[in-house]
Design an enzyme around this catalytic site. Structure first.
Site, mmCIF file in Angstrom:
data_model
loop_
_atom_site.group_PDB
_atom_site.id
_atom_site.type_symbol
_atom_site.label_atom_id
_atom_site.label_comp_id
_atom_site.label_asym_id
_atom_site.label_seq_id
_atom_site.Cartn_x
_atom_site.Cartn_y
_atom_site.Cartn_z
ATOM 1 N N GLY A 243 0.730 -1.220 0.088
ATOM 2 C CA GLY A 243 0.094 0.059 0.033
ATOM 3 C C GLY A 243 0.890 1.396 -0.194
ATOM 4 N NE ARG A 318 -1.210 4.065 -11.375
ATOM 5 C CZ ARG A 318 -1.250 5.190 -10.955
ATOM 6 N NH1 ARG A 318 -0.584 6.145 -11.525
ATOM 7 N NH2 ARG A 318 -1.944 5.421 -9.756
ATOM 8 C CB CYS A 349 -10.397 4.369 -32.195
ATOM 9 S SG CYS A 349 -9.254 4.435 -33.646
ATOM 10 C CD GLU A 350 -12.267 3.047 -26.215
ATOM 11 O OE1 GLU A 350 -12.830 3.951 -25.266
ATOM 12 O OE2 GLU A 350 -12.466 2.001 -26.354
HETATM 13 C C1 LIG Z 1 -2.616 -8.769 -1.302
HETATM 14 C C2 LIG Z 1 -1.901 -7.343 -2.161
HETATM 15 N N1 LIG Z 1 -0.640 -7.056 -1.371
HETATM 16 C C3 LIG Z 1 0.096 -6.127 -1.926
HETATM 17 C C4 LIG Z 1 -0.459 -5.279 -2.824
HETATM 18 C C5 LIG Z 1 0.461 -4.344 -3.429
HETATM 19 O O1 LIG Z 1 0.120 -2.910 -3.376
HETATM 20 P P1 LIG Z 1 1.102 -1.865 -3.607
HETATM 21 O O2 LIG Z 1 1.844 -2.159 -4.794
HETATM 22 O O3 LIG Z 1 0.252 -0.602 -3.370
HETATM 23 O O4 LIG Z 1 2.163 -1.836 -2.325
HETATM 24 C C6 LIG Z 1 -1.475 -5.511 -3.381
HETATM 25 C C7 LIG Z 1 -2.089 -4.690 -4.422
HETATM 26 O O5 LIG Z 1 -3.119 -4.183 -4.552
HETATM 27 C C8 LIG Z 1 -2.472 -6.712 -3.076
HETATM 28 O O6 LIG Z 1 -3.410 -6.977 -3.513
#
Ligand SMILES: Cc1ncc(COP(=O)(O)O)c(C=O)c1O
Length: 427
Positions: A243, A318, A349-350
């Protein structure tokens, strides 16, 4: 520039350099679109995560989230650093094994895991995180004899976009709070060997999200203590997921890594647990290591000023998918004063195929010439790996820069690659 990082991304005489090499020169040598990754930055980022935990006295298991960037050479680089792997598909496990990760350093944590996946994982002998009661029951039916962990949903999530929040309400992942004790009892009754507890609340957090995350750490620790009581044994690890984010725009601040690592450690030390700490960063390790170079082929006044480029959301989804900001840099005129706001339009083409956060939000850039190279920064995570062949366009080439050397990491696709699995009409 706010995004400059010494030795990684630099501006010299108004030109963009990556790992000490002029970006435009790399575009000339390898063609565009081109993904470029700086391997030294990947190592640096890995060591920053490891260092933040070690500074607080703990050696963590860093399970690199392979989904962020699954290139073989990137995995090999991280294997050399002693990383573990968070894999979410059987193929990710296979690629990690090919990259040289020992099976004992891979943890599979999937969603809606079917029997075909379970059989594949069992053949490979990998440790599996349980995401549902159904998965647990089928693991038993299939004769799973390995080690497992349980993923729970701690009730609160965080992420840079609704799509990347993976805990809280209306979430498909993990065992919900009100059934987690039942899950441990069920696993015990089935005779499954539960060695860990897992949470992952979402992807791409910054400053304030750490507080939300640390609240979930408290809850997870309480659940781990309860699990040990219910299972009648100690857990080997608690996995706090991934995260930690990176700043994609000037307004965003560096992720507070020390606060994050110290927060987890302090809470784990205060708990009645001997479990090892695992974390699963993906974006933080590879995100800022990569850039995507595209060529500007059109500069024109349409009903808005438009810069047309030879790539699109087929290569970097993204902005179109999450409305994400990616900094754009005209490689041969980084700080040009003659500026204007543009829609930076892809070649698909979007009408949603723009690299701006949205069609309406124009981006101020130095006015470029056709033929100039534009760099999209922070494209190392969830970039190439989320690319597609939409409009039958080939995927780009990828190169790796490491210790002053460069190598082709992925070849540019050709039309033959698009046709390899296709069959002629026969009936
Ligand atoms: C189970 C799990 N672990 C780790 C991650 C890695 O997340 P990040 O790249 O934000 O560190 C994800 C991504 O969503 C995930 O689903």
């Amino acid at each position: 520039m706010w995004w400059e990082i010494e030795g990684h991304l630099e501006v010299r005489e108004n030109q963009l350099y990556i790992a000490g090499i002029e970006a435009s020169k790399l575009a000339e040598r390898y063609g565009t679109p081109l993904y470029i990754y700086n391997g030294n930055r990947i190592i640096e980022n890995f060591n920053r995560v490891k260092g933040a935990f070690e500074a607080a006295g703990v050696k963590p298991r860093i399970h690199y989230a392979a989904k962020a960037n699954t290139h073989l050479a990137v995995l090999q680089l991280l294997s050399r650093q002693g990383a573990w792997i968070d894999a979410v598909s059987v193929n990710e496990v296979k690629i990690a094994l090919k990259a040289g990760f020992p099976v004992g350093r891979i943890l599979f944590t999937g969603a809606s895991v079917g029997n075909a996946d379970l059989k594949g994982l069992m053949q490979l002998g990998v440790r599996i995180t349980i995401d549902s009661f159904s998965q647990m029951r089928r693991m038993k039916e299939l004769g799973f004899k390995g080690e497992a962990s349980i993923r729970w949903n701690p009730g609160e999530g965080a992420g840079h976009h609704e799509h990347t929040i993976t805990a809280g309400k209306f979430i498909k992942f993990g065992i919900p709070e009100h059934r987690i004790e039942e899950a441990f009892l069920k696993a015990k009754a089935l005779g499954l060997d539960i060695v860990g507890l897992h949470q992952h609340i979402g992807s791409g957090w910054l400053g304030k999200d750490v507080d939300v995350f640390l609240e979930t750490v408290d809850k997870t620790i309480a659940v781990a203590e309860k699990a040990e009581e219910l299972l009648g044994k100690k857990l080997e690890f608690v996995d706090f997921g991934g995260g930690p984010g990176i700043p994609y725009s000037k307004e965003q601040k560096e992720f507070p890594l020390e606060k994050y690592a110290r927060g987890i450690i302090k809470k784990m030390k205060a708990a009645d647990l001997n479990a090892e700490i695992a974390v699963e960063p993906g974006r933080y390790i590879v995100g800022d290591s990569g850039i995507l170079l595209v060529e500007i082929n059109t500069v024109e006044e349409k009903n808005v000023p438009v810069i047309g480029v030879n790539s699109g959301f087929n290569h970097l989804i993204r902005p179109a998918f999450y409305g994400s900001h990616h900094e754009m840099v005209v490689c041969n005129n980084v700080g040009g004063r003659n500026r204007k706001s543009f829609m930076v339009a892809g070649n698909l083409c979007e009408s949603g195929d723009v690299f701006n956060e949205s069609k309406q939000e124009l981006r101020e850039l130095p006015i470029p010439e056709e033929g100039d190279i534009l760099a999209l920064l922070n494209a190392g995570a969830y970039g190439y790996i989320m690319s597609s062949n939409y409009n039958s366009r080939a995927k780009p080439a990828c190169i790796l820069l490491l210790n002053g050397k460069e190598q082709l990491m992925v070849e540019r696709q050709t039309v033959d690659d698009l046709l390899t699995k296709e069959k002629e009409l026969e009936i």
